[in-house]
Design a protein around this motif. Structure first.
Motif, PDB file in Angstrom:
ATOM      1  N   LEU A  37      35.167  39.783  55.804  1.00 55.38           N
ATOM      2  CA  LEU A  37      36.357  40.696  55.624  1.00 55.38           C
ATOM      3  C   LEU A  37      37.228  40.395  54.844  1.00 55.38           C
ATOM      4  O   LEU A  37      38.031  41.339  53.805  1.00 55.38           O
ATOM      5  CB  LEU A  37      36.930  40.835  57.180  1.00 55.38           C
ATOM      6  N   ARG A  38      37.428  39.002  54.347  1.00 52.89           N
ATOM      7  CA  ARG A  38      38.250  38.581  53.419  1.00 52.89           C
ATOM      8  C   ARG A  38      37.568  37.066  52.860  1.00 52.89           C
ATOM      9  O   ARG A  38      37.031  36.642  53.788  1.00 52.89           O
ATOM     10  CB  ARG A  38      39.597  38.201  54.004  1.00 52.89           C
ATOM     11  N   GLN A  39      37.949  36.863  51.672  1.00 55.14           N
ATOM     12  CA  GLN A  39      37.476  35.886  50.945  1.00 55.14           C
ATOM     13  C   GLN A  39      38.202  35.202  50.051  1.00 55.14           C
ATOM     14  O   GLN A  39      38.970  35.755  49.157  1.00 55.14           O
ATOM     15  CB  GLN A  39      36.061  36.258  50.387  1.00 55.14           C
ATOM     16  N   ILE A  40      38.390  33.749  49.931  1.00 51.27           N
ATOM     17  CA  ILE A  40      39.259  33.169  49.181  1.00 51.27           C
ATOM     18  C   ILE A  40      38.342  32.268  48.681  1.00 51.27           C
ATOM     19  O   ILE A  40      37.514  31.432  49.038  1.00 51.27           O
ATOM     20  CB  ILE A  40      40.331  32.329  49.885  1.00 51.27           C
ATOM     21  N   GLU A  41      38.456  31.835  47.027  1.00 56.55           N
ATOM     22  CA  GLU A  41      37.816  30.745  46.425  1.00 56.55           C
ATOM     23  C   GLU A  41      39.072  29.973  45.697  1.00 56.55           C
ATOM     24  O   GLU A  41      39.923  30.480  44.976  1.00 56.55           O
ATOM     25  CB  GLU A  41      37.208  31.551  45.247  1.00 56.55           C
ATOM     26  N   VAL A  42      39.156  28.899  46.180  1.00 56.00           N
ATOM     27  CA  VAL A  42      40.092  27.828  45.617  1.00 56.00           C
ATOM     28  C   VAL A  42      39.473  26.821  44.716  1.00 56.00           C
ATOM     29  O   VAL A  42      38.470  26.109  45.109  1.00 56.00           O
ATOM     30  CB  VAL A  42      40.717  27.182  46.825  1.00 56.00           C
ATOM     31  N   TYR A  43      39.685  27.058  43.158  1.00 61.55           N
ATOM     32  CA  TYR A  43      38.941  26.113  42.561  1.00 61.55           C
ATOM     33  C   TYR A  43      39.644  24.571  42.091  1.00 61.55           C
ATOM     34  O   TYR A  43      40.807  24.703  42.438  1.00 61.55           O
ATOM     35  CB  TYR A  43      38.724  26.719  40.995  1.00 61.55           C
ATOM     36  N   LYS A  50      41.118  35.839  45.650  1.00 62.36           N
ATOM     37  CA  LYS A  50      41.294  36.498  46.962  1.00 62.36           C
ATOM     38  C   LYS A  50      40.729  37.971  46.840  1.00 62.36           C
ATOM     39  O   LYS A  50      41.104  38.504  45.930  1.00 62.36           O
ATOM     40  CB  LYS A  50      42.608  36.620  47.531  1.00 62.36           C
ATOM     41  N   TYR A  51      39.760  38.152  47.855  1.00 62.91           N
ATOM     42  CA  TYR A  51      39.329  39.392  47.995  1.00 62.91           C
ATOM     43  C   TYR A  51      39.244  39.916  49.349  1.00 62.91           C
ATOM     44  O   TYR A  51      39.212  39.131  50.236  1.00 62.91           O
ATOM     45  CB  TYR A  51      37.714  39.474  47.427  1.00 62.91           C
ATOM     46  N   SER A  52      39.319  41.343  49.515  1.00 62.72           N
ATOM     47  CA  SER A  52      39.267  41.850  50.754  1.00 62.72           C
ATOM     48  C   SER A  52      38.739  43.221  50.649  1.00 62.72           C
ATOM     49  O   SER A  52      38.297  43.862  49.690  1.00 62.72           O
ATOM     50  CB  SER A  52      40.677  42.124  51.590  1.00 62.72           C
ATOM     51  N   LYS A  53      38.557  43.929  51.957  1.00 66.79           N
ATOM     52  CA  LYS A  53      38.331  45.374  51.726  1.00 66.79           C
ATOM     53  C   LYS A  53      39.247  46.207  50.980  1.00 66.79           C
ATOM     54  O   LYS A  53      38.986  47.205  50.349  1.00 66.79           O
ATOM     55  CB  LYS A  53      38.116  45.981  53.334  1.00 66.79           C
ATOM     56  N   GLN A  54      40.532  45.704  50.994  1.00 71.79           N
ATOM     57  CA  GLN A  54      41.601  46.387  50.139  1.00 71.79           C
ATOM     58  C   GLN A  54      41.718  46.103  48.665  1.00 71.79           C
ATOM     59  O   GLN A  54      42.093  46.666  47.823  1.00 71.79           O
ATOM     60  CB  GLN A  54      43.014  46.178  50.732  1.00 71.79           C
ATOM     61  N   PHE A  55      40.993  44.857  48.319  1.00 71.28           N
ATOM     62  CA  PHE A  55      40.850  44.399  46.756  1.00 71.28           C
ATOM     63  C   PHE A  55      39.354  43.887  46.497  1.00 71.28           C
ATOM     64  O   PHE A  55      39.453  42.643  46.798  1.00 71.28           O
ATOM     65  CB  PHE A  55      42.078  43.407  46.745  1.00 71.28           C
ATOM     66  N   LEU A  56      38.509  44.754  46.104  1.00 65.89           N
ATOM     67  CA  LEU A  56      37.151  44.414  46.310  1.00 65.89           C
ATOM     68  C   LEU A  56      36.971  43.319  45.434  1.00 65.89           C
ATOM     69  O   LEU A  56      35.897  42.545  45.420  1.00 65.89           O
ATOM     70  CB  LEU A  56      36.293  45.585  46.367  1.00 65.89           C
ATOM     71  N   GLU A  57      37.390  43.644  43.995  1.00 67.72           N
ATOM     72  CA  GLU A  57      36.955  43.132  42.752  1.00 67.72           C
ATOM     73  C   GLU A  57      37.995  42.770  41.951  1.00 67.72           C
ATOM     74  O   GLU A  57      38.923  43.750  41.677  1.00 67.72           O
ATOM     75  CB  GLU A  57      35.541  43.539  42.260  1.00 67.72           C
ATOM     76  N   ASP A  58      37.862  42.132  40.897  1.00 69.60           N
ATOM     77  CA  ASP A  58      38.553  41.847  39.622  1.00 69.60           C
ATOM     78  C   ASP A  58      37.591  41.475  38.493  1.00 69.60           C
ATOM     79  O   ASP A  58      36.360  41.391  38.710  1.00 69.60           O
ATOM     80  CB  ASP A  58      39.692  41.198  39.762  1.00 69.60           C
ATOM     81  N   GLU A  59      38.290  41.006  37.465  1.00 69.10           N
ATOM     82  CA  GLU A  59      37.275  40.586  36.268  1.00 69.10           C
ATOM     83  C   GLU A  59      36.627  39.038  36.388  1.00 69.10           C
ATOM     84  O   GLU A  59      35.590  38.806  35.845  1.00 69.10           O
ATOM     85  CB  GLU A  59      38.172  40.553  35.167  1.00 69.10           C
ATOM     86  N   PHE A  60      36.851  38.366  37.534  1.00 71.78           N
ATOM     87  CA  PHE A  60      36.312  37.222  37.841  1.00 71.78           C
ATOM     88  C   PHE A  60      35.340  37.114  38.952  1.00 71.78           C
ATOM     89  O   PHE A  60      34.434  36.312  39.068  1.00 71.78           O
ATOM     90  CB  PHE A  60      37.595  36.242  38.368  1.00 71.78           C
ATOM     91  N   GLY A  61      35.368  38.100  39.780  1.00 71.61           N
ATOM     92  CA  GLY A  61      34.259  38.246  40.801  1.00 71.61           C
ATOM     93  C   GLY A  61      34.504  39.353  41.825  1.00 71.61           C
ATOM     94  O   GLY A  61      35.310  40.290  41.600  1.00 71.61           O
TER      95      GLY A  61
END
Length: 89
Positions: A37-43, A50-61
């Motif tokens: 449902l939601r996903q966070i990637e901390v490098y 950060k991704y969710s059903k409301q923000f599915l993608e960007d230029e990084f993932g």
């Protein structure tokens, strides 16, 4: 709907445009069927995606589109407040 929260470290080092991001801690909020449902990637370098059903993608993932195998994440479960802390940061 019952949700579960997980944190899992991945040792693969990421590079973006010759910038070393490093390894990553992934945080997942999933439903009872393993759908993310939601996903966070901390490098390691401090970048956070950060991704969710409301923000599915960007230029990084993007938000993972395949369910996870819950049995494989059993030892990585965290509580909701730990996930929300990362989400709000």
């Amino acid at each position: 709907m019952k949700t579960h929260y997980y944190k899992r470290h991945f040792d693969e080092i990421r590079f973006e445009n010759s910038e070393k991001w490093g390894t990553c801690d992934y945080y997942f909020e999933i439903d009872q069927n393993g759908e993310i449902l939601r996903q966070i990637e901390v490098y390691k370098n401090g970048k956070k995606l950060k991704y969710s059903k409301q923000f599915l993608e960007d230029e990084f993932g993007f938000l993972a589109d395949q369910p996870i195998e819950v049995s494989e994440f059993k030892n990585f479960e965290i509580n909701k407040s730990d996930f929300e802390y990362q989400w709000q940061k």
